[in-house]
Scaffold this motif. Structure first.
Motif, PDB file in Angstrom:
ATOM      1  N   HIS A 431      -6.249  -3.771   7.969  1.00 35.61           N
ATOM      2  CA  HIS A 431      -6.488  -5.208   7.888  1.00 35.61           C
ATOM      3  C   HIS A 431      -6.772  -5.626   6.775  1.00 35.61           C
ATOM      4  CE1 HIS A 431      -7.584  -5.416  12.668  1.00 35.61           C
ATOM      5  NE2 HIS A 431      -6.402  -4.808  12.212  1.00 35.61           N
ATOM      6  N   TRP A 432      -6.417  -6.833   6.435  1.00 38.12           N
ATOM      7  CA  TRP A 432      -6.660  -7.452   4.942  1.00 38.12           C
ATOM      8  C   TRP A 432      -8.285  -7.529   4.693  1.00 38.12           C
ATOM      9  CZ3 TRP A 432      -3.932  -8.546   0.798  1.00 38.12           C
ATOM     10  CH2 TRP A 432      -4.212  -9.448  -0.164  1.00 38.12           C
ATOM     11  N   ASP A 433      -9.017  -7.680   5.673  1.00 35.27           N
ATOM     12  CA  ASP A 433     -10.534  -7.693   5.430  1.00 35.27           C
ATOM     13  C   ASP A 433     -11.201  -6.345   5.475  1.00 35.27           C
ATOM     14  OD1 ASP A 433     -10.673  -6.932   8.246  1.00 35.27           O
ATOM     15  OD2 ASP A 433     -11.420  -9.023   8.820  1.00 35.27           O
ATOM     16  N   ASN A 435     -11.093  -3.967   8.105  1.00 32.32           N
ATOM     17  CA  ASN A 435     -11.738  -3.822   9.584  1.00 32.32           C
ATOM     18  C   ASN A 435     -10.758  -3.109  10.362  1.00 32.32           C
ATOM     19  OD1 ASN A 435     -14.573  -4.790   9.438  1.00 32.32           O
ATOM     20  ND2 ASN A 435     -13.803  -6.728   9.548  1.00 32.32           N
ATOM     21  N   CYS A 442      -8.522  -2.497   2.275  1.00 31.94           N
ATOM     22  CA  CYS A 442      -8.577  -3.901   2.477  1.00 31.94           C
ATOM     23  C   CYS A 442      -7.820  -4.358   1.297  1.00 31.94           C
ATOM     24  CB  CYS A 442     -10.132  -4.461   2.500  1.00 31.94           C
ATOM     25  SG  CYS A 442     -10.948  -4.014   0.831  1.00 31.94           S
ATOM     26  N   GLN A 483      -5.858 -18.081  12.840  1.00 33.63           N
ATOM     27  CA  GLN A 483      -7.373 -17.455  13.205  1.00 33.63           C
ATOM     28  C   GLN A 483      -7.310 -16.127  12.649  1.00 33.63           C
ATOM     29  OE1 GLN A 483      -7.566 -16.684  17.420  1.00 33.63           O
ATOM     30  NE2 GLN A 483      -7.846 -19.184  17.676  1.00 33.63           N
ATOM     31  N   GLU A 484      -6.151 -15.406  12.396  1.00 38.30           N
ATOM     32  CA  GLU A 484      -6.385 -14.102  11.915  1.00 38.30           C
ATOM     33  C   GLU A 484      -5.886 -13.992  10.129  1.00 38.30           C
ATOM     34  OE1 GLU A 484      -7.556 -11.163  13.025  1.00 38.30           O
ATOM     35  OE2 GLU A 484      -7.667 -12.298  14.701  1.00 38.30           O
ATOM     36  N   LYS A 485      -5.505 -15.289   9.637  1.00 38.24           N
ATOM     37  CA  LYS A 485      -5.329 -15.368   8.217  1.00 38.24           C
ATOM     38  C   LYS A 485      -6.470 -14.923   7.489  1.00 38.24           C
ATOM     39  CE  LYS A 485      -4.040 -18.899   4.894  1.00 38.24           C
ATOM     40  NZ  LYS A 485      -3.783 -20.432   4.767  1.00 38.24           N
ATOM     41  N   GLY A 486      -6.445 -13.998   6.564  1.00 35.58           N
ATOM     42  CA  GLY A 486      -7.454 -13.600   5.787  1.00 35.58           C
ATOM     43  C   GLY A 486      -8.291 -12.653   6.555  1.00 35.58           C
ATOM     44  N   LYS A 487      -8.108 -12.138   7.575  1.00 33.88           N
ATOM     45  CA  LYS A 487      -8.904 -11.341   8.585  1.00 33.88           C
ATOM     46  C   LYS A 487      -7.899 -10.230   8.507  1.00 33.88           C
ATOM     47  CE  LYS A 487     -11.504 -14.703  10.850  1.00 33.88           C
ATOM     48  NZ  LYS A 487     -11.965 -15.457  12.143  1.00 33.88           N
ATOM     49  N   ARG A 488      -6.986 -10.087   9.538  1.00 38.17           N
ATOM     50  CA  ARG A 488      -6.128  -9.051   9.839  1.00 38.17           C
ATOM     51  C   ARG A 488      -5.150  -8.962   8.800  1.00 38.17           C
ATOM     52  NH1 ARG A 488      -3.841  -7.264  15.891  1.00 38.17           N
ATOM     53  NH2 ARG A 488      -2.868  -5.396  15.162  1.00 38.17           N
TER      54      ARG A 488
END
Length: 524
Positions: A431-433, A435, A442, A483-488
């Motif tokens: 995941h981008w963040d 996780n 990351c 919602q997952e932009k920048g997270k996943r």
């Protein structure tokens, strides 16, 4: 014997290096005006190889240098140079300057002197790069013409060799252009431009047609790679659209199985070891010279070989793509998923890569490697892989080993597709963040191909129909990625996806799911 009776070997078979109306440029360097006048009188009516003589005069070595320095194209064929002018060795120094400083080794140099004691003949011929040496007291009109004919012939042959050398350099450059082509369309689109470069004429002045005939094909089955109309190149032209005369000339070359060289057109013929016959037809508004026929013959050979190699490359590339799909589909079938999923992931990954700014070659490589993203699932036990319900903690840990298993399977290969497939398999669940799994990488530490395939994989999975769910609506998919932009997912890739959603949705319509419903485990 009269001067006009002087006969030399026929030059009919040699190439004319001058334009039709041009004359041979002869530079006379002498500080005596009487010598200028006599030389002009003797050579005024000379004709060599169909061209007359254009005399230019200099009264000193300094004047000669100014004239020769402006002759950047080396069009002055012969310089007749006096030895003694502003100094006793001015002519010799001029010769050295021409060869050593001006680096002109094309011009033919004739030395003449009225004071042979100042420059002994043997030492001058030995030590200076000259082509003839004459004593003025012995230089009759006949001997002057004889010397000039010989040096003009030498100059002409040097220019012919030089033209061949430059032409072959263009052939080599053109060949490198073909080597860089990735598709037959790219290959065909370079043909007209390269021929105009080789012939050194505008593309609008020529009619060009490149034709391929596969083994056992009839004339009606010819494949025209490219044909031009004016300066416009047309690809994959229907043979029926060929000019009747052009079609007849191509048929003659195929029947004779050899080149046909005429004044206004050329048909080059070449056959490969596989039996494929290639024909290059070129028609020019002006007369085609012998050197142009020769270069076009070499070019026909190169086109044929390059075309054969490119076809082989496309077969290999297509085989690699099919192999990637077969492996990916085999994994999907084992996990009870649809085989169309890997095709869609490949297409979506390619679109994302191109819009992300990657090169065509890199985007194509990702397209070929992305179907291998879940290859590691072959190492997951069936009872876990195909469990219809939610995995428990232990099962989830085992399931999350499939990226590493895929990486271990592919990493040892030297094939670039499998090498990239190893990265994609290993990192498409990161995941981008930070996780994700298996290494909690990351940001840009995740390989770009892994980041792209992650978006493609999830996008297709969410929109797919499964036995336990229907496909998500476009609105639900958009909301999830927001919602997952920048997270996943990498923010830029999400922006690219949402900015041109119809293009990505079109992939699903292009590669529809199998009617048979299968359980979805791609995101477990």
């Amino acid at each position: 014997m009269d001067d006009d009776e002087l006969v030399f070997a026929s030059d009919e078979l040699t190439e004319n290096v001058l334009p039709q109306q041009a004359k041979w440029r002869i530079l006379v360097v002498d500080d005596e005006q009487e010598v200028h006048q006599v030389t002009s009188l003797v050579m005024n009516d000379m004709v060599f190889d169909g061209h007359g003589i254009r005399l230019e005069f200099a009264s000193s070595a300094k004047e000669a240098k100014a004239i020769l320095a402006d002759d950047t194209e080396h069009d002055i064929a012969v310089a007749i140079i006096d030895v003694v002018m502003e100094s006793s060795h001015a002519g010799l120094e001029l010769v050295q300057w021409v060869r050593d400083e001006l680096k002109n080794h094309t011009i033919r140099l004739i030395l003449r002197t009225g004071q042979p004691g100042e420059a002994p003949e043997e030492s001058v011929i030995r030590d200076y790069d000259i082509n003839d040496y004459k004593n003025k007291t012995e230089l009759t009109a006949l001997r002057l013409k004889t010397s000039l004919y010989a040096t003009l012939r030498s100059y002409r042959d040097i220019r012919i060799i030089e033209r061949h050398r430059r032409g072959l350099e263009k052939i080599i450059d053109a060949t490198s252009q073909f080597i860089e082509c990735d598709t037959l369309n790219e290959f065909a689109s370079t043909i007209l431009d390269q021929i105009s470069v080789i012939l050194n004429i505008e593309s609008s002045q020529i009619v060009c047609c490149a034709v391929v005939k596969e083994p056992n094909q009839s004339h009606s089955d010819l494949k025209i790679l490219a044909a031009n109309q004016g300066a416009t190149l047309h690809l994959a032209v229907n043979p029926s659209t060929l000019n009747e005369i052009v079609d007849k000339r191509i048929a003659e070359a195929l029947e004779a199985k050899k080149n046909i060289e005429k004044e206004d057109y050329f048909v080059g013929y070449f056959t490969t070891k596989r039996g494929t016959e290639s024909v290059l037809y070129v028609e020019n508004e002006a007369r085609l010279e012998a050197v142009q026929h020769h270069l076009l013959g070499v070019f026909t050979h190169n086109i044929a070989v390059a075309h054969e190699n490119l076809k082989l490359r496309e077969v290999i590339k297509e085989s690699q793509k099919e192999l990637s799909y077969v492996i990916g589909e085999a994994v999907e079938m084992r996990s009870k998923e649809t085989g169309s999923h890997v095709k869609r992931v490949a297409e979506i990954s390619y679109l994302l890569a191109k819009k992300y700014g990657l090169s065509e070659a890199d985007a194509e490589l990702i397209k070929l490697a992305s179907p291998l993203h879940d290859v590691g699932k072959v190492g997951i036990p069936d009872h876990i892989l195909n469990k219809p319900g939610k995995h428990d903690v232990d099962e989830q840990k085992i399931m999350q080993t499939h990226p590493f298993i895929g990486y271990e399977m592919l990493k040892k290969s030297e094939n670039p597709i499998l090498q990239l497939g190893a990265h994609i398999s290993h990192e498409h669940h990161e995941h981008w963040d930070g996780n994700g799994y298996p290494r909690q990488l990351c940001g840009n530490d995740i390989h770009v191909a892994g980041r792209i395939t992650a978006v493609a994989d999830v996008f297709d999975a969410l929109g797919s129909k499964r036995c336990y769910k229907g496909p998500w609506t476009e609105e639900e998919i958009v909301e999830y990625f927001k919602q997952e932009k920048g997270k996943r997912f990498e923010p830029e890739l999400v922006d690219i996806l949402l900015a041109d959603l119809p293009s990505f949705l079109e992939v699903r319509r292009k590669f529809p799911d199998n009617p048979t419903e299968r359980a979805d485990t791609s995101e477990k």
